[in-house]
Scaffold this motif. Structure first.
Motif, mmCIF file in Angstrom:
data_model
loop_
_atom_site.group_PDB
_atom_site.id
_atom_site.type_symbol
_atom_site.label_atom_id
_atom_site.label_comp_id
_atom_site.label_asym_id
_atom_site.label_seq_id
_atom_site.Cartn_x
_atom_site.Cartn_y
_atom_site.Cartn_z
ATOM 1 N N LEU A 108 34.877 -43.146 7.297
ATOM 2 C CA LEU A 108 34.189 -42.903 6.028
ATOM 3 C C LEU A 108 34.404 -44.010 5.007
ATOM 4 O O LEU A 108 33.742 -44.019 3.959
ATOM 5 C CB LEU A 108 34.647 -41.564 5.425
ATOM 6 C CG LEU A 108 34.160 -40.298 6.116
ATOM 7 C CD1 LEU A 108 34.653 -39.068 5.371
ATOM 8 C CD2 LEU A 108 32.637 -40.283 6.209
ATOM 9 N N VAL A 112 30.385 -43.763 1.577
ATOM 10 C CA VAL A 112 29.961 -42.768 0.586
ATOM 11 C C VAL A 112 29.750 -43.475 -0.748
ATOM 12 O O VAL A 112 30.689 -44.012 -1.333
ATOM 13 C CB VAL A 112 30.994 -41.637 0.439
ATOM 14 C CG1 VAL A 112 30.493 -40.590 -0.551
ATOM 15 C CG2 VAL A 112 31.288 -40.992 1.791
ATOM 16 N N ILE A 147 25.930 -39.188 -5.678
ATOM 17 C CA ILE A 147 26.739 -39.400 -4.481
ATOM 18 C C ILE A 147 25.785 -39.507 -3.292
ATOM 19 O O ILE A 147 24.909 -38.649 -3.115
ATOM 20 C CB ILE A 147 27.717 -38.241 -4.258
ATOM 21 C CG1 ILE A 147 28.578 -37.999 -5.499
ATOM 22 C CG2 ILE A 147 28.594 -38.509 -3.043
ATOM 23 C CD1 ILE A 147 29.382 -36.715 -5.442
ATOM 24 N N ASN A 149 25.449 -40.058 0.930
ATOM 25 C CA ASN A 149 26.104 -40.031 2.235
ATOM 26 C C ASN A 149 25.444 -41.064 3.145
ATOM 27 O O ASN A 149 24.333 -40.859 3.636
ATOM 28 C CB ASN A 149 26.013 -38.638 2.852
ATOM 29 C CG ASN A 149 26.669 -38.574 4.230
ATOM 30 O OD1 ASN A 149 27.328 -39.517 4.667
ATOM 31 N ND2 ASN A 149 26.478 -37.455 4.918
ATOM 32 N N VAL A 155 28.979 -34.905 5.125
ATOM 33 C CA VAL A 155 30.208 -35.251 4.415
ATOM 34 C C VAL A 155 30.412 -34.230 3.296
ATOM 35 O O VAL A 155 29.476 -33.891 2.571
ATOM 36 C CB VAL A 155 30.140 -36.679 3.828
ATOM 37 C CG1 VAL A 155 31.302 -36.932 2.888
ATOM 38 C CG2 VAL A 155 30.139 -37.712 4.948
ATOM 39 N N VAL A 157 32.121 -33.267 -0.263
ATOM 40 C CA VAL A 157 32.552 -34.062 -1.407
ATOM 41 C C VAL A 157 33.066 -33.168 -2.538
ATOM 42 O O VAL A 157 32.596 -32.052 -2.738
ATOM 43 C CB VAL A 157 31.410 -34.949 -1.943
ATOM 44 C CG1 VAL A 157 30.975 -35.958 -0.899
ATOM 45 C CG2 VAL A 157 30.231 -34.108 -2.416
ATOM 46 N N SER A 178 34.695 -28.080 -1.305
ATOM 47 C CA SER A 178 33.790 -29.207 -1.453
ATOM 48 C C SER A 178 32.399 -28.883 -0.932
ATOM 49 O O SER A 178 32.205 -27.968 -0.136
ATOM 50 C CB SER A 178 34.360 -30.423 -0.705
ATOM 51 O OG SER A 178 34.688 -30.081 0.619
ATOM 52 N N LEU A 225 36.210 -39.376 -6.578
ATOM 53 C CA LEU A 225 35.509 -38.691 -5.494
ATOM 54 C C LEU A 225 36.419 -38.580 -4.277
ATOM 55 O O LEU A 225 37.053 -39.561 -3.872
ATOM 56 C CB LEU A 225 34.251 -39.480 -5.121
ATOM 57 C CG LEU A 225 33.551 -39.076 -3.819
ATOM 58 C CD1 LEU A 225 32.778 -37.785 -4.013
ATOM 59 C CD2 LEU A 225 32.622 -40.181 -3.328
ATOM 60 N N ALA A 227 35.967 -37.450 -0.296
ATOM 61 C CA ALA A 227 34.968 -37.161 0.736
ATOM 62 C C ALA A 227 35.680 -36.940 2.065
ATOM 63 O O ALA A 227 36.546 -37.735 2.456
ATOM 64 C CB ALA A 227 33.967 -38.307 0.861
ATOM 65 N N THR A 228 35.325 -35.849 2.738
ATOM 66 C CA THR A 228 35.963 -35.484 4.000
ATOM 67 C C THR A 228 34.906 -35.068 5.015
ATOM 68 O O THR A 228 33.747 -34.827 4.672
ATOM 69 C CB THR A 228 36.942 -34.309 3.799
ATOM 70 O OG1 THR A 228 36.195 -33.140 3.433
ATOM 71 C CG2 THR A 228 37.957 -34.613 2.716
ATOM 72 N N TRP A 283 38.862 -39.031 5.983
ATOM 73 C CA TRP A 283 38.545 -38.809 4.584
ATOM 74 C C TRP A 283 38.612 -40.132 3.837
ATOM 75 O O TRP A 283 39.163 -41.117 4.323
ATOM 76 C CB TRP A 283 39.496 -37.784 3.968
ATOM 77 C CG TRP A 283 40.956 -38.167 4.024
ATOM 78 C CD1 TRP A 283 41.772 -38.098 5.115
ATOM 79 C CD2 TRP A 283 41.751 -38.671 2.960
ATOM 80 N NE1 TRP A 283 43.042 -38.525 4.798
ATOM 81 C CE2 TRP A 283 43.058 -38.875 3.476
ATOM 82 C CE3 TRP A 283 41.503 -38.946 1.615
ATOM 83 C CZ2 TRP A 283 44.102 -39.368 2.699
ATOM 84 C CZ3 TRP A 283 42.551 -39.432 0.832
ATOM 85 C CH2 TRP A 283 43.831 -39.646 1.374
ATOM 86 N N THR A 285 38.235 -41.902 -0.491
ATOM 87 C CA THR A 285 38.132 -41.672 -1.936
ATOM 88 C C THR A 285 37.403 -42.843 -2.585
ATOM 89 O O THR A 285 37.383 -43.962 -2.052
ATOM 90 C CB THR A 285 39.520 -41.534 -2.598
ATOM 91 O OG1 THR A 285 40.263 -42.748 -2.392
ATOM 92 C CG2 THR A 285 40.291 -40.365 -2.029
#
Length: 296
Positions: A108, A112, A147, A149, A155, A157, A178, A225, A227-228, A283, A285
């Motif tokens: 990731l 993002v 945001i 993807n 994803v 968020v 999220s 942010l 994101a996972t 994940w 950030t």
């Protein structure tokens, strides 16, 4: 007795899991002063921005000499515990802001997109970068973020707001876990009616104006942010701001849990060192910081 009060505060710090007293001759992240009453601040006096002091007062400044929290009268109920709690609030803020995936090969990373937007004459535009390389907003500005993807799978968020007084709040989603974004899709938060994001400075900020400031009072605020690839809830990172004399305290959130345990594992606090666990998911950030100032 000023010396006895100083000793009591050092003992309180020693019993904290997040704080430690700096060694003599070294510079810590914060300097705590117990100031005697004075009519004016003379050359060389600590915390000169406080000016006249009517009663013995505790004041805490950072490495640049700016107040990190409101000053507190020495006769305030439970004042030493309040100062300790405020310092621990700032430590949690700093550690949460520093969270990032230690694995540079994460799928990731860089996938993002995260942009801030500003409303100007009814239109949403990219905020201009002003002198010093900072994006500058004024209190009352309408702000939004988008945001995107760019990954090939959904994803999840979350966005947290790291305010200028140590407060951490969930911006998106407001409550709970999220939100997923499908591949190639973009979401925008703050543009629609009913979800407006308006910037403001807390009423007690700055804790004391600095006469050397060449611009309106303000400070750095950050949107972060997370994101996972799996659903996650980051609300445990939320916390109240540093306390003023007239504010009731709130219980601190459990700090080293979930993803935080993974992110800060291996960092030594006192004589305890956590073993870094194996990553449970991918994940990443992204952070977007800006200078928020009082309207001129």
């Amino acid at each position: 007795n000023l010396e006895a009060d100083n000793d009591r505060f050092r003992n309180i710090v020693e019993n904290s899991l997040l704080l430690t007293n700096a060694e003599i001759g070294t510079n810590g992240d914060a300097r705590v002063y117990l100031l005697a009453p004075r009519e004016v601040a003379a050359d060389g006096d600590p915390v000169p921005q406080l000016g006249s002091i009517e009663t013995t007062t505790w004041a805490v400044v950072g490495q640049q000499g700016r107040l990190l929290m409101p000053p507190h009268r020495a006769d305030e109920t439970d004042v030493l515990s309040i100062i300790r709690d405020n310092l621990e609030t700032l430590v949690r803020y700093k550690q949460a802001l520093a969270i990032e995936n230690p694995d540079p090969s994460g799928v990731l990373n860089g996938r993002v997109g995260f942009k801030l937007k500003k409303q100007v004459d009814g239109a949403w535009v990219d905020p201009p970068v002003e002198q010093g390389g900072n994006v500058v907003f004024e209190e009352g500005d309408r702000i939004a973020f988008e945001i995107t993807n760019n990954h090939d799978a959904p994803v999840f968020v979350s966005v947290l707001d790291f305010g200028i007084t140590g407060r951490i709040d969930a911006l998106h989603p407001v409550r709970g876990a999220s939100e997923p974004i499908e591949p190639g899709k973009t979401i925008r938060v703050g543009e629609r009616k009913g979800e407006e994001l308006e910037l403001f400075l807390p009423d007690n900020f700055p804790f004391a104006p600095d006469p050397l400031d060449g611009q309106p009072p303000g400070g750095i605020e950050t949107f972060k942010l997370f994101a996972t690839l799996q659903e996650a809830d980051f609300s445990f990172l939320s916390q109240a701001s540093v306390r003023s004399a007239d504010l009731a305290g709130s219980s601190a959130p459990s700090f080293l849990e979930g993803l935080m345990s993974q992110a800060v594992a291996g960092v030594t606090t006192r004589d305890v060192k956590r073993k870094r666990p194996e990553p449970i998911e991918d994940w990443t950030t992204e952070i977007r910081s800006f200078y928020l100032q009082r309207s001129s």
